[in-house]
Design a protein around this motif. Structure first.
Motif, PDB file in Angstrom:
ATOM      1  N   ASN A  64       0.793  -1.230   0.000  1.00 56.45           N
ATOM      2  CA  ASN A  64       0.000   0.000   0.000  1.00 56.45           C
ATOM      3  C   ASN A  64       0.826   1.282   0.000  1.00 56.45           C
ATOM      4  O   ASN A  64       0.406   2.281  -0.582  1.00 56.45           O
ATOM      5  CB  ASN A  64      -0.957  -0.019   1.196  1.00 56.45           C
ATOM      6  CG  ASN A  64      -1.953  -1.155   1.103  1.00 56.45           C
ATOM      7  OD1 ASN A  64      -2.503  -1.419   0.043  1.00 56.45           O
ATOM      8  ND2 ASN A  64      -2.168  -1.865   2.203  1.00 56.45           N
ATOM      9  N   GLU A  65       1.998   1.263   0.622  1.00 55.38           N
ATOM     10  CA  GLU A  65       2.835   2.473   0.605  1.00 55.38           C
ATOM     11  C   GLU A  65       3.756   2.509  -0.611  1.00 55.38           C
ATOM     12  O   GLU A  65       3.843   3.526  -1.294  1.00 55.38           O
ATOM     13  CB  GLU A  65       3.641   2.568   1.903  1.00 55.38           C
ATOM     14  CG  GLU A  65       2.788   2.807   3.151  1.00 55.38           C
ATOM     15  CD  GLU A  65       3.629   3.022   4.382  1.00 55.38           C
ATOM     16  OE1 GLU A  65       4.752   3.564   4.261  1.00 55.38           O
ATOM     17  OE2 GLU A  65       3.177   2.641   5.479  1.00 55.38           O
ATOM     18  N   LEU A  66       4.427   1.399  -0.874  1.00 55.38           N
ATOM     19  CA  LEU A  66       5.292   1.358  -2.057  1.00 55.38           C
ATOM     20  C   LEU A  66       4.495   1.115  -3.326  1.00 55.38           C
ATOM     21  O   LEU A  66       4.966   1.408  -4.420  1.00 55.38           O
ATOM     22  CB  LEU A  66       6.356   0.266  -1.902  1.00 55.38           C
ATOM     23  CG  LEU A  66       7.303   0.376  -0.702  1.00 55.38           C
ATOM     24  CD1 LEU A  66       8.327  -0.749  -0.744  1.00 55.38           C
ATOM     25  CD2 LEU A  66       7.991   1.728  -0.654  1.00 55.38           C
ATOM     26  N   GLY A  67       3.309   0.557  -3.193  1.00 57.11           N
ATOM     27  CA  GLY A  67       2.454   0.314  -4.356  1.00 57.11           C
ATOM     28  C   GLY A  67       2.930  -0.810  -5.251  1.00 57.11           C
ATOM     29  O   GLY A  67       2.642  -0.809  -6.461  1.00 57.11           O
ATOM     30  N   ILE A  68       3.637  -1.781  -4.677  1.00 56.28           N
ATOM     31  CA  ILE A  68       4.181  -2.882  -5.484  1.00 56.28           C
ATOM     32  C   ILE A  68       3.058  -3.614  -6.219  1.00 56.28           C
ATOM     33  O   ILE A  68       2.046  -3.984  -5.627  1.00 56.28           O
ATOM     34  CB  ILE A  68       4.964  -3.864  -4.591  1.00 56.28           C
ATOM     35  CG1 ILE A  68       6.211  -3.184  -4.012  1.00 56.28           C
ATOM     36  CG2 ILE A  68       5.333  -5.122  -5.364  1.00 56.28           C
ATOM     37  CD1 ILE A  68       7.214  -2.722  -5.037  1.00 56.28           C
ATOM     38  N   ARG A  69       3.269  -3.838  -7.524  1.00 54.36           N
ATOM     39  CA  ARG A  69       2.290  -4.549  -8.339  1.00 54.36           C
ATOM     40  C   ARG A  69       2.838  -5.864  -8.887  1.00 54.36           C
ATOM     41  O   ARG A  69       2.069  -6.683  -9.395  1.00 54.36           O
ATOM     42  CB  ARG A  69       1.827  -3.648  -9.495  1.00 54.36           C
ATOM     43  CG  ARG A  69       1.021  -2.450  -9.017  1.00 54.36           C
ATOM     44  CD  ARG A  69      -0.274  -2.896  -8.348  1.00 54.36           C
ATOM     45  NE  ARG A  69      -1.006  -1.817  -7.692  1.00 54.36           N
ATOM     46  CZ  ARG A  69      -0.975  -1.565  -6.387  1.00 54.36           C
ATOM     47  NH1 ARG A  69      -0.230  -2.311  -5.574  1.00 54.36           N
ATOM     48  NH2 ARG A  69      -1.672  -0.582  -5.882  1.00 54.36           N
ATOM     49  N   HIS A  70       4.153  -6.050  -8.798  1.00 50.45           N
ATOM     50  CA  HIS A  70       4.755  -7.298  -9.268  1.00 50.45           C
ATOM     51  C   HIS A  70       5.815  -7.749  -8.266  1.00 50.45           C
ATOM     52  O   HIS A  70       6.629  -6.938  -7.804  1.00 50.45           O
ATOM     53  CB  HIS A  70       5.420  -7.123 -10.632  1.00 50.45           C
ATOM     54  CG  HIS A  70       4.470  -6.740 -11.727  1.00 50.45           C
ATOM     55  ND1 HIS A  70       3.765  -7.676 -12.456  1.00 50.45           N
ATOM     56  CD2 HIS A  70       4.099  -5.515 -12.192  1.00 50.45           C
ATOM     57  CE1 HIS A  70       3.008  -7.046 -13.338  1.00 50.45           C
ATOM     58  NE2 HIS A  70       3.185  -5.743 -13.194  1.00 50.45           N
TER      59      HIS A  70
END
Length: 247
Positions: free
Chosen positions: A57-63
């Protein structure tokens, strides 16, 4: 090392020990590698709920790219199944170091550690070329991504080196990025000692910058550059990678 005193590349976390931003280095033609897009890490087996919240949620990692062997995933677990995150298991093939028949140089002089690691890393790059190429394809999408192995230093360090070299980062800066894993190793050992007690023999090696410098020099001698190595491995999106990850 306390999260309050970590080098700036590190993401403060409770029980992820080597999570850091790959961005910020000087790249090609005076550009910089973008921050907040590509991260490298150790495994997430001990991650707390707060750690995972920070990653997703903070770094927004998607992969999430996991470079480990199947048995390593089974032993410590994979990144949790989360709808917004795509998990990629892209094992970086290599012969297990303990099977090679050469004494592990724990406690040896740095020159012996450098020699040991350089030999292993060039072998990893040769055997694990498909994982390197496939991982770069995922990274080239330009979406927030983290790649990792167990400790986040060897297989992760190799992929980071190829990526940063394609982006025009100098060999010395790539080696400096690699050497930062010593901080992550120290954090992990402190957690281990406090949780389970200090072992009689402390396994695992440090990450001297010279090991990565010599690995890059060997690959440059063999392929001309790490970008040429990546092309030979099947990666054909170097221009897209630079377009999306340099600013």
């Amino acid at each position: 090392m306390s999260p309050d005193f970590l080098p700036p590349q590190f993401i403060p976390t409770e029980q992820i020990f080597n999570l850091r931003d790959v961005g910020g280095w000087n790249g090609a033609d005076g550009a910089k590698v973008k921050s907040g897009i590509v991260f490298r890490s150790d495994n997430f087996g001990s991650a707390t709920a707060a750690d995972l919240d920070r990653v997703v949620n903070e770094l927004g990692i998607r992969h999430v790219i996991d470079l480990r062997r199947h048995e390593e995933l089974e032993a410590t677990g994979r990144f949790p199944e989360i709808d917004s995150v795509t998990f990629h298991h892209l094992e970086l093939l290599h012969i297990k170091w303990e099977l090679i028949g050469v004494d592990y140089p724990s406690g040896s002089a740095e020159s012996e550690i450098v020699r040991f690691l350089r030999h292993r890393y060039s072998g990893m790059l040769e055997a694990g070329y498909q994982s390197i190429s496939d991982s770069l394809d995922v990274i080239a999408r330009g979406e927030p991504v983290v790649f990792h192995c167990m400790a986040g230093k060897d297989r992760t360090g190799i992929l980071a080196a190829v990526l940063l070299s394609i982006l025009g980062v100098s060999d010395d800066d790539i080696a400096a990025d690699y050497e930062l894993s010593n901080v992550g190793i120290a954090r992990w050992r402190a957690y281990r000692d406090a949780t389970w007690g200090k072992p009689e023999i402390d396994g695992g090696l440090s990450t001297p910058a010279e090991a990565m410098r010599q690995t890059i020099a060997e690959m440059n001698d063999r392929f001309g550059s790490l970008e040429n190595y990546a092309i030979a491995a099947g990666f054909n999106k170097a221009d897209l990678l630079r377009e999306r990850l340099l600013e």
